[in-house]
Design a protein around this motif. Structure first.
Motif, mmCIF file in Angstrom:
data_model
loop_
_atom_site.group_PDB
_atom_site.id
_atom_site.type_symbol
_atom_site.label_atom_id
_atom_site.label_comp_id
_atom_site.label_asym_id
_atom_site.label_seq_id
_atom_site.Cartn_x
_atom_site.Cartn_y
_atom_site.Cartn_z
ATOM 1 N N ILE B 57 -23.098 -13.347 -27.455
ATOM 2 C CA ILE B 57 -21.779 -13.011 -26.912
ATOM 3 C C ILE B 57 -20.695 -13.301 -27.940
ATOM 4 O O ILE B 57 -19.802 -12.490 -28.174
ATOM 5 N N ASP B 58 -20.799 -14.459 -28.601
ATOM 6 C CA ASP B 58 -19.711 -14.881 -29.478
ATOM 7 C C ASP B 58 -19.692 -14.159 -30.823
ATOM 8 O O ASP B 58 -18.628 -14.005 -31.421
ATOM 9 N N PHE B 59 -20.851 -13.773 -31.322
ATOM 10 C CA PHE B 59 -20.864 -13.253 -32.684
ATOM 11 C C PHE B 59 -21.441 -11.855 -32.846
ATOM 12 O O PHE B 59 -21.168 -11.177 -33.815
ATOM 13 N N ASP B 60 -22.276 -11.440 -31.889
ATOM 14 C CA ASP B 60 -23.039 -10.227 -32.158
ATOM 15 C C ASP B 60 -22.618 -9.054 -31.289
ATOM 16 O O ASP B 60 -22.336 -7.969 -31.789
ATOM 17 N N LEU B 61 -22.542 -9.263 -29.974
ATOM 18 C CA LEU B 61 -22.426 -8.118 -29.078
ATOM 19 C C LEU B 61 -21.300 -8.213 -28.057
ATOM 20 O O LEU B 61 -21.001 -7.221 -27.391
ATOM 21 N N ILE B 225 -18.835 0.117 -28.864
ATOM 22 C CA ILE B 225 -17.647 -0.671 -28.519
ATOM 23 C C ILE B 225 -18.116 -1.955 -27.847
ATOM 24 O O ILE B 225 -18.849 -1.912 -26.856
ATOM 25 N N LEU B 226 -17.736 -3.089 -28.442
ATOM 26 C CA LEU B 226 -18.082 -4.371 -27.824
ATOM 27 C C LEU B 226 -17.039 -4.704 -26.764
ATOM 28 O O LEU B 226 -15.856 -4.476 -26.976
ATOM 29 N N VAL B 227 -17.499 -5.242 -25.627
ATOM 30 C CA VAL B 227 -16.580 -5.579 -24.536
ATOM 31 C C VAL B 227 -16.736 -7.052 -24.201
ATOM 32 O O VAL B 227 -17.846 -7.553 -24.029
ATOM 33 N N LYS B 228 -15.572 -7.717 -24.135
ATOM 34 C CA LYS B 228 -15.599 -9.151 -23.817
ATOM 35 C C LYS B 228 -15.037 -9.341 -22.410
ATOM 36 O O LYS B 228 -14.017 -8.745 -22.054
#
Ligand SMILES: Nc1ncnc2c1ncn2[C@@H]1O[C@H](COP(=O)(O)OP(=O)(O)O)[C@@H](O)[C@H]1O
Ligand SMILES: [Mg+2]
Lengths: 235, 400
Positions: B57-61, B225-228
């Motif tokens: 979650i924090d660095f990759d995806l 597109i990464l979604v947080k």
């Protein structure tokens, strides 16, 4: 009272059969102090075990206070021992992890007595057997005579209808033996305690109301002994 | 019944109080160590999962990814898609990335890995790579000739990275040549080096998507597109939410995206764990059995006497079971303390796995399960020898 009829007990060891009791009949009335005597191997312990519900005969009948005790289940026999009988072993058979007082009140605990009740009663009995100042000692801190007194106190704590003792003085010197016998005699006289005691010492005879002598698993002789006051008693 | 239990407890307590201290302490210690063993491995497995999840979650995806629809290489209309998704409550950031497999050249050495084109500001809203710089700085929106790369890719002078792509000693300020799949070659100045401890991230590099779009001839397009999201662990709900906003592209949670990798690892771990649990519990059974067995054999005579004076055998058996319960309770408590010690130590000095540092994650359920199984086996292992001796004939027991 005890009524035993035609008790037979044979031990089988491999091929050898040992007849420990060959048909013994006996009655013990309430308040009697009966001595069972005889040579070593004559069947005294075997008889006492059967009367104490620790063993079953091969045949015969035992009635205690009207109860056919041989018909009882193991569980009922355990309860019967707890509520009606007191048993004193030759080698005291105390629980080493418990103090004198704890040894005595253990069975009251099983009977569900309240703490005050069982503590008072146990202390009272230990007092009576002369161990008032030894109550919190453990087996290893007591002499043989003291240990046997604890065992007697334990046997008495639930007011048994019969006290059974198998050579309770065998491991004691004669002075201590005498004090134990005096104690039995006092219990018998003062409290009308029924006692059946095994012994093979001639001089014990004078304490008994009646002596039953065994020989090779059979009753060889029955003698009414003491009629008057017990020896050394009366003070 | 209640009086019976009272007597069992009385006998058990006196036996514990006045029995052998050494044996008691040793037994409790063994139970404690078995407990630690039961809790430790699951806590490491949970730790691995935890590490994998947070690192992903924090660095990759990020929490979710949006990918091109079936048959397309790129997502089109990235700007408006970002706006749509960004409006969904609970979504705190989106970062479009263009990915390209490139070859880097530096001082005659070369390495192949993934180069990402990103919008620095957007990337900061999703991943923590910008906070993980060990040298130099992260990209700014206007950069065109700058590159930041992972510490593994940058490498160390004279050290080969054991099969991983490495340029063996690139530093901030150095120039690196990049060969794109379409044949274009560009030279970039290294602006920063980061370290995330996720090896796939540490072997990659980033430039701005403005630069990469130029090289690849893309317009408002992205590979992913990464979604947080605001909270972790609710990826499935957000996925449904995003799809309900009419997004036509593929939406996947980070777990789906990493494709069973963790699931497989966990399965293998769980087999190891099951074996270890089984062995621990067998040891517990054997230890408790032996202790109670020796205890009861040594007290055969005492047990006979108790029965002779009118104490029911169930009371005697229960007194041993209560001793076992006591030993197991104290053992589990000592085990919890020991385990806290191990956990504290491993939190201060974590185990390092390829996915990042692994901290033991002790779950309450693992502790409860261990306690329950330990009690279960102990009671059985204590009951059997006690029962066998207690039902013995009184006279043979007394004779010893
Ligand atoms: N458990 C046993 N197994 C075999 N023989 C026994 C056992 N108990 C007692 N006997 C035998 O039974 C006979 C009577 O024993 P016992 O009642 O103990 O005699 P006493 O108490 O009068 O010395 C003896 O010959 C003894 O060897
Ligand atoms: Mg005898």
């Amino acid at each position: 009272m005890i009524v035993a009829e035609d008790l037979r007990r044979v031990y089988t060891m491999g091929r050898v059969e040992v007849r420990a009791l060959g048909g013994v009949s006996l009655e013990v009335a309430k308040g009697e102090f009966v001595g069972i005597m005889g040579a070593s191997g004559s069947g005294k312990s075997t008889l006492l075990h059967i009367l104490g519900l620790l063993d079953r005969p091969d045949s015969g009948r035992v009635t205690i206070d009207g109860t056919d005790v041989l018909a009882l289940s193991d569980h009922r026999r355990t309860l019967f021992r707890l509520n009606r009988l007191g048993y004193v072993f030759q080698d005291y058979a105390l629980i080493g992890e418990l103090t004198a007082l704890e040894n005595v009140y253990l069975t009251s605990l099983v009977r569900g007595a309240s703490k005050k009740e069982y503590l008072d009663r146990s202390a009272d009995i230990l007092e009576r057997v002369g161990l008032g100042d030894r109550m919190n000692h453990r087996q290893s801190e007591l002499s043989g005579g003291e240990q046997q007194r604890v065992a007697i106190a334990r046997a008495l704590v639930n007011n048994p209808s019969i006290l059974l003792a198998d050579e309770p003085c065998a491991n004691l010197d004669s002075q201590t033996s005498k004090s134990i016998l005096d104690l039995f005699a006092r219990l018998n006289e003062d409290l009308d305690q029924t006692i059946v005691m095994v012994s093979h010492e001639e001089w014990h005879k004078e304490y008994f109301c009646r002596v039953v002598t065994l020989q090779d698993g059979l009753i060889a002789d029955v003698t009414e002994c003491r009629k008057g006051p017990r020896p050394g008693g009366g003070e | 019944m209640l009086a019976g239990l009272r007597v069992s407890a009385f006998l058990a307590w006196k036996s514990i109080q006045r029995g052998s201290r050494g044996t008691l302490a040793l037994t409790i210690m063994i139970i404690a160590l078995i407990f630690v063993n039961l809790v430790f491995l699951p806590s490491i497995i949970s730790g691995v999962v935890e590490t994998f999840n947070t690192q992903s979650i924090d660095f990759d995806l990020g929490n979710l990814v949006i990918e091109p629809r079936e048959g397309s290489q790129y997502i089109d209309g990235v700007g408006s898609l970002q706006k749509t998704v960004g409006r969904i409550p609970g979504i705190t950031g989106t970062s479009p990335r263009i990915a390209a497999g490139v070859t880097y050249f530096y001082k005659g050495r070369n390495a192949a890995s993934t180069l990402y084109g990103i919008t620095p500001e957007d990337e900061r809203s999703v991943t923590k790579i910008a906070d993980s710089m060990t040298e130099g700085e992260f990209l700014s929106n206007g950069d065109t000739d700058a590159i930041v790369m992972g510490t593994t890719l940058a490498g160390t002078e004279g050290e080969e990275a054991g099969g991983l792509p490495s340029l063996e000693g690139v530093g901030v300020g150095d120039s690196v040549e990049v060969a794109y799949p379409n044949g274009e070659i560009r030279t970039y100045r290294v602006k920063g080096i980061y370290e995330t401890q996720s090896f796939s991230v540490d072997t990659s590099a980033f430039i701005t998507s403005r630069e990469m779009s130029g090289v690849l001839g893309l317009q408002d397009q992205a590979s992913i597109i990464l979604v947080k999201t605001e909270v972790n662990g609710r990826e499935e709900e957000y996925k449904t939410e995003i799809l309900s906003y009419g997004v036509q592209e593929e939406v996947r949670t980070f777990q789906e995206k990493s494709g069973g990798f963790v699931d497989q690892a966990i399965q293998s771990f769980n087999i190891i764990n099951a074996i270890s649990t089984l062995v621990s519990l067998i040891i517990a059974i054997v230890v408790v059995f032996i202790v109670i067995f020796i205890n009861t054999v040594n007290r055969r005579r005492q047990i006979g006497i108790l029965k002779a004076i009118g104490i029911d055998q169930q009371i005697i058996i229960n007194s041993y079971v209560l001793q076992v319960l006591f030993i197991t309770t104290v053992g589990a408590l000592v085990g919890i303390v020991l385990n806290a010690g191990v956990t504290t130590y491993l939190t201060a000095y974590p185990l390092v796995f390829p996915g990042g540092p692994v901290y033991p994650a002790v779950e309450a359920s693992a502790i409860l399960r261990s306690i329950a199984s330990l009690f279960g086996v102990s009671v059985v292992a204590g009951y059997i020898p006690a029962w066998r001796i207690a039902r013995e004939d009184i006279l043979s027991a007394i004779r010893g």
